[in-house]
Write a protein that holds these residues in place. Sequence first.
Motif, PDB file in Angstrom:
ATOM      1  N   GLU A   1       0.818  -1.224   0.000  1.00  0.00           N
ATOM      2  CA  GLU A   1       0.000   0.000   0.000  1.00  0.00           C
ATOM      3  C   GLU A   1       0.845   1.265   0.000  1.00  0.00           C
ATOM      4  N   SER A   2       2.126   1.132   0.305  1.00  0.00           N
ATOM      5  CA  SER A   2       2.997   2.318   0.249  1.00  0.00           C
ATOM      6  C   SER A   2       3.465   2.609  -1.182  1.00  0.00           C
ATOM      7  N   LEU A   3       3.173   1.706  -2.114  1.00  0.00           N
ATOM      8  CA  LEU A   3       3.602   1.929  -3.514  1.00  0.00           C
ATOM      9  C   LEU A   3       2.568   2.797  -4.240  1.00  0.00           C
ATOM     10  N   PRO A   4       3.042   3.682  -5.146  1.00  0.00           N
ATOM     11  CA  PRO A   4       2.091   4.446  -5.950  1.00  0.00           C
ATOM     12  C   PRO A   4       1.259   3.508  -6.845  1.00  0.00           C
ATOM     13  N   ALA A   5       0.068   3.956  -7.198  1.00  0.00           N
ATOM     14  CA  ALA A   5      -0.859   3.109  -7.955  1.00  0.00           C
ATOM     15  C   ALA A   5      -0.249   2.617  -9.271  1.00  0.00           C
ATOM     16  N   ASP A   6       0.532   3.463  -9.954  1.00  0.00           N
ATOM     17  CA  ASP A   6       1.080   3.029 -11.248  1.00  0.00           C
ATOM     18  C   ASP A   6       2.107   1.908 -11.053  1.00  0.00           C
ATOM     19  N   VAL A   7       2.834   1.947  -9.943  1.00  0.00           N
ATOM     20  CA  VAL A   7       3.810   0.880  -9.656  1.00  0.00           C
ATOM     21  C   VAL A   7       3.061  -0.413  -9.296  1.00  0.00           C
ATOM     22  N   GLN A   8       2.031  -0.281  -8.484  1.00  0.00           N
ATOM     23  CA  GLN A   8       1.208  -1.460  -8.152  1.00  0.00           C
ATOM     24  C   GLN A   8       0.666  -2.098  -9.427  1.00  0.00           C
ATOM     25  N   ASP A   9       0.244  -1.256 -10.339  1.00  0.00           N
ATOM     26  CA  ASP A   9      -0.355  -1.767 -11.568  1.00  0.00           C
ATOM     27  C   ASP A   9       0.663  -2.544 -12.408  1.00  0.00           C
ATOM     28  N   VAL A  10       1.824  -1.953 -12.610  1.00  0.00           N
ATOM     29  CA  VAL A  10       2.807  -2.617 -13.477  1.00  0.00           C
ATOM     30  C   VAL A  10       3.302  -3.930 -12.840  1.00  0.00           C
ATOM     31  N   VAL A  11       3.463  -3.926 -11.527  1.00  0.00           N
ATOM     32  CA  VAL A  11       3.948  -5.141 -10.849  1.00  0.00           C
ATOM     33  C   VAL A  11       2.861  -6.229 -10.861  1.00  0.00           C
ATOM     34  N   SER A  12       1.642  -5.881 -10.459  1.00  0.00           N
ATOM     35  CA  SER A  12       0.608  -6.914 -10.378  1.00  0.00           C
ATOM     36  C   SER A  12       0.261  -7.454 -11.767  1.00  0.00           C
ATOM     37  N   ARG A  13       0.200  -6.573 -12.746  1.00  0.00           N
ATOM     38  CA  ARG A  13      -0.137  -7.021 -14.104  1.00  0.00           C
ATOM     39  C   ARG A  13       0.907  -8.026 -14.620  1.00  0.00           C
ATOM     40  N   ASN A  14       2.165  -7.709 -14.427  1.00  0.00           N
ATOM     41  CA  ASN A  14       3.213  -8.609 -14.927  1.00  0.00           C
ATOM     42  C   ASN A  14       3.321  -9.899 -14.125  1.00  0.00           C
TER      43      ASN A  14
END
Length: 330
Positions: A246-259
């Motif tokens: 939850e400390s990660l910005p949304a765009d970082v969460q998105d790229v990590v979870s998607r991959n």
Amino acid sequence: MTTTLGLSATALGFSMKRAAAAEYSLKFAFNLAETHPITVRAREAAARIQQETNGRVELQVYPNNQLGSDTDMLSQVRAGGIDLFLNSGINVLSTMVPSASIYGLGFIFPDYDTVWKTMDGELGVALHKLIEKVNLLPMEKMWDNGFRHITTSTHPVNSPADLAGMKIRVPVGALWTSMFQTFGAAPASINFNELYSALQTKVVDGQENSLANIKTANIVEVQKYCALTRHMWDAFFCVANKRNWESLPADVQDVVSRNINQAALDERQDMAKLSESLEDVLAKQGLVFNQPDTEPFRQKLRDGGFYTSWREKYGEELWAILEKTVGKLT
Ligand code: X2X
């Protein structure tokens, strides 16, 4: 930037951008061997994440118990020292979330279609909610750990009688111990990082695993027989430390979870293919296969009250969700 050898980073062929430390570094750890499809696909995800973010996000992949046993890694992901951890819901994760092991019940999945319909469907969602209660955040897709078979160093296993009193390694989870006790064996809970030496030194005579693990963790070197029992199917949740995530910005969460989710889907394909080709490969390495009739094993579980006692533990709600895709169990 200069290295300890006095060479400039550019002389070594790195761009300055590459050499600069990533803004976000995530530790992704698990027990599987370097050559297991999970590790291969995890490394691919890491490369895509680095590329898509121009090096701003780094996924550090630690396979092969490099950061400790499953028990150690579970503590570390809870404390936040590991950001992402792959673990089976039947393995140490079940010591915190007992119901996460429900999909490991013996002989419930006839095929991969039923598996993914169940785990990508209502049951998977229900288990994610239970895991979130202990502050671990599961990524959407599970990673396949395969249908499991029994290997031994002593004798082929053709019927439950061949398991009587046998010292067999099972992972650290109550469902596994219960299943093999009901078969009449003498199961010992041992973490995966100690499995090879436990077999080599004959602390145990057998173990059970997917063909992919029997191959990539070199179990074939210390076992002689393999009974194709398909007694259960297993997979890994990829759980994140909630606070770190939850400390990660949304765009970082998105790229990590998607991959990571994409890697899980790719890995499922790898495992399905390997489940068809590995028998030949392992036979050439000297593993002696047999195909037992599985009905006496199922009967032993029914007669021993295995399903009815676990139904009580999991509760009617989860049990009903499971039966929607796999059919009546008790
Ligand atoms: O420990 C095992 O046997 C393994 C690798 O299959 C699991 O993590 C459940």
